[in-house]
Design an enzyme around this catalytic site. Sequence first.
Site, PDB file in Angstrom:
ATOM      1  CB  CYS A 113      -0.946   0.005   1.195  1.00 29.94           C
ATOM      2  SG  CYS A 113      -2.040  -1.403   1.209  1.00 29.94           S
ATOM      3  CG  HIS A 241      -3.116   3.553   2.663  1.00 34.44           C
ATOM      4  ND1 HIS A 241      -3.733   3.242   1.470  1.00 34.44           N
ATOM      5  CD2 HIS A 241      -3.034   2.390   3.359  1.00 34.44           C
ATOM      6  CE1 HIS A 241      -4.001   1.944   1.457  1.00 34.44           C
ATOM      7  NE2 HIS A 241      -3.596   1.416   2.584  1.00 34.44           N
ATOM      8  CG  ASN A 271      -6.601  -0.775   1.756  1.00 35.28           C
ATOM      9  OD1 ASN A 271      -6.008  -0.279   0.799  1.00 35.28           O
ATOM     10  ND2 ASN A 271      -5.981  -1.275   2.810  1.00 35.28           N
TER      11      ASN A 271
HETATM   12  N1  COA Z   1     -17.813  -8.987  10.384  1.00 32.47           N
HETATM   13  C1  COA Z   1     -18.186  -9.280  11.633  1.00 32.47           C
HETATM   14  N2  COA Z   1     -17.313  -9.626  12.590  1.00 32.47           N
HETATM   15  C2  COA Z   1     -16.006  -9.674  12.260  1.00 32.47           C
HETATM   16  C3  COA Z   1     -15.556  -9.377  10.977  1.00 32.47           C
HETATM   17  C4  COA Z   1     -16.517  -9.029  10.007  1.00 32.47           C
HETATM   18  N3  COA Z   1     -16.197  -8.721   8.739  1.00 32.47           N
HETATM   19  N4  COA Z   1     -14.210  -9.491  10.925  1.00 32.47           N
HETATM   20  C5  COA Z   1     -13.822  -9.849  12.160  1.00 32.47           C
HETATM   21  N5  COA Z   1     -14.912  -9.957  12.962  1.00 32.47           N
HETATM   22  C6  COA Z   1     -14.980 -10.324  14.372  1.00 32.47           C
HETATM   23  C7  COA Z   1     -13.777 -11.092  14.843  1.00 32.47           C
HETATM   24  O1  COA Z   1     -13.903 -12.461  14.539  1.00 32.47           O
HETATM   25  C8  COA Z   1     -13.776 -10.813  16.313  1.00 32.47           C
HETATM   26  O2  COA Z   1     -14.698 -11.661  16.919  1.00 32.47           O
HETATM   27  P1  COA Z   1     -14.389 -12.323  18.364  1.00 32.47           P
HETATM   28  O3  COA Z   1     -14.230 -11.138  19.275  1.00 32.47           O
HETATM   29  O4  COA Z   1     -15.584 -13.140  18.604  1.00 32.47           O
HETATM   30  O5  COA Z   1     -13.119 -13.084  18.162  1.00 32.47           O
HETATM   31  C9  COA Z   1     -14.342  -9.401  16.419  1.00 32.47           C
HETATM   32  O6  COA Z   1     -15.005  -9.149  15.157  1.00 32.47           O
HETATM   33  C10 COA Z   1     -13.298  -8.343  16.624  1.00 32.47           C
HETATM   34  O7  COA Z   1     -12.284  -8.558  15.692  1.00 32.47           O
HETATM   35  P2  COA Z   1     -11.019  -7.650  15.643  1.00 32.47           P
HETATM   36  O8  COA Z   1     -10.045  -8.213  14.673  1.00 32.47           O
HETATM   37  O9  COA Z   1     -10.569  -7.389  17.043  1.00 32.47           O
HETATM   38  O10 COA Z   1     -11.666  -6.299  15.057  1.00 32.47           O
HETATM   39  P3  COA Z   1     -11.001  -4.918  14.918  1.00 32.47           P
HETATM   40  O11 COA Z   1     -11.776  -3.896  15.626  1.00 32.47           O
HETATM   41  O12 COA Z   1      -9.509  -4.963  15.151  1.00 32.47           O
HETATM   42  O13 COA Z   1     -11.212  -4.613  13.366  1.00 32.47           O
HETATM   43  C11 COA Z   1     -10.037  -4.637  11.278  1.00 32.47           C
HETATM   44  C12 COA Z   1     -10.645  -5.472  12.385  1.00 32.47           C
HETATM   45  C13 COA Z   1      -9.417  -5.566  10.248  1.00 32.47           C
HETATM   46  C14 COA Z   1     -11.136  -3.828  10.641  1.00 32.47           C
HETATM   47  C15 COA Z   1      -8.989  -3.681  11.894  1.00 32.47           C
HETATM   48  O14 COA Z   1      -8.129  -4.407  12.732  1.00 32.47           O
HETATM   49  C16 COA Z   1      -8.167  -2.991  10.846  1.00 32.47           C
HETATM   50  O15 COA Z   1      -8.663  -2.198  10.069  1.00 32.47           O
HETATM   51  N6  COA Z   1      -6.853  -3.243  10.832  1.00 32.47           N
HETATM   52  C17 COA Z   1      -5.964  -2.621   9.869  1.00 32.47           C
HETATM   53  C18 COA Z   1      -6.041  -3.366   8.583  1.00 32.47           C
HETATM   54  C19 COA Z   1      -5.397  -2.629   7.467  1.00 32.47           C
HETATM   55  O16 COA Z   1      -5.315  -1.439   7.455  1.00 32.47           O
HETATM   56  N7  COA Z   1      -4.916  -3.399   6.502  1.00 32.47           N
HETATM   57  C20 COA Z   1      -4.352  -2.892   5.315  1.00 32.47           C
HETATM   58  C21 COA Z   1      -2.959  -2.448   5.487  1.00 32.47           C
HETATM   59  S1  COA Z   1      -2.498  -1.421   4.160  1.00 32.47           S
END
Ligand code: COA
Length: 315
Positions: A113, A241, A271
């Site tokens: 990215c 980004h 993204n």
């Molecule tokens: N829908 C519903 N629930 C979901 C889900 C979805 N699409 N994806 C994950 N969950 C669940 C998980 O399984 C977890 O459940 P649990 O608590 O029962 O285990 C819960 O939601 C929380 O998951 P978590 O990973 O802690 O969520 P989060 O608040 O960290 O959000 C992201 C997840 C991916 C949105 C966030 O971490 C993020 O944006 N990270 C950066 C990613 C990024 O920028 N990537 C590109 C790099 S360039």
Amino acid sequence: MNGIRIRGTGRCVPERTVTNSDLAKIVDTSDEWITTRTGIERRHHCTGETHGALCAAAARRALERAGVGPEEIGGCIVATVTGETLVPSAACALQKELGLPEDIPCFDLNAACTGFLMGLHTMECLLTASRRRYGLVVGAEVLSRILDWTDRSTCILFGDGAGAAVVEWNEEFDSISAELGVRGDDQVLRLPGVETGGHSYLTMDGKKVFKFAVEAVPECIDRVLRRTGKAVEDVDFFVFHQANARIIDLAVRKYRIPPEKYYKNIQEYGNTSAASIPIVLSELQEQGRVRSGSRVLLAGFGGGLTWGGALVEFA
Ligand code: COA
């Protein structure tokens, strides 16, 4: 002195829109979860469109807006991890498609990215050593091809698209003062290569990437401001980004950036990796929110883990 400015930008996204509710039909998720955790409402996915077609359309628009002919281009970089073929590169295909000169460097750049930012810096270096004045930097991805449609934690995040910028080099222009780097980690965000025998789709530990991003974005801003001797008030626009609205909101709050000085389009595109920053730039230029003389601070991060910032002016 010796630097580049952006003259013209363009973008192209596929026609098909995929909403959060569409995704809720194939994985266990909801519009509410995706919107509140990421800010994404929809994204565009290719159906008939190819990676090459997205690149060409975005680049043509950027050339047109810059008022620069393909024969004037001195180098072409496509930042991507999803080109149609590894060889020829997407940049070579674009050279042929647009009729760019034969005697210029054209190559793809993989910095996930952060690719567009690394591409801008590389182009500034190339043009400094070139007889030609203009360069073409494209960020393009068809991420829908490398997503695991059974993994709700990744498949909801990404979209397809391309953004392009035509830059002009001049010995009177300031450098974009790119601050780029890598915090090497081969586990938190991975897309296996052709001979690794692994899954051919993207895997990610979202929490770890989030943690990295909320440190990396302010670090990029601080480094660029320090290097250029500028303050937040000297910057006309901040372009981040577009990975998660919450990451952008945290940076905006930390630096007290007023709403008229930053922009989010993650709700529309998700993204789009290397394409996200140039897509934002092209929307801002089209809307007249950045124009000749505007000073824009770019900040990004991505797999690698890579990070980068730069202060770039519009010509
Ligand atoms: N829908 C519903 N629930 C979901 C889900 C979805 N699409 N994806 C994950 N969950 C669940 C998980 O399984 C977890 O459940 P649990 O608590 O029962 O285990 C819960 O939601 C929380 O998951 P978590 O990973 O802690 O969520 P989060 O608040 O960290 O959000 C992201 C997840 C991916 C949105 C966030 O971490 C993020 O944006 N990270 C950066 C990613 C990024 O920028 N990537 C590109 C790099 S360039």
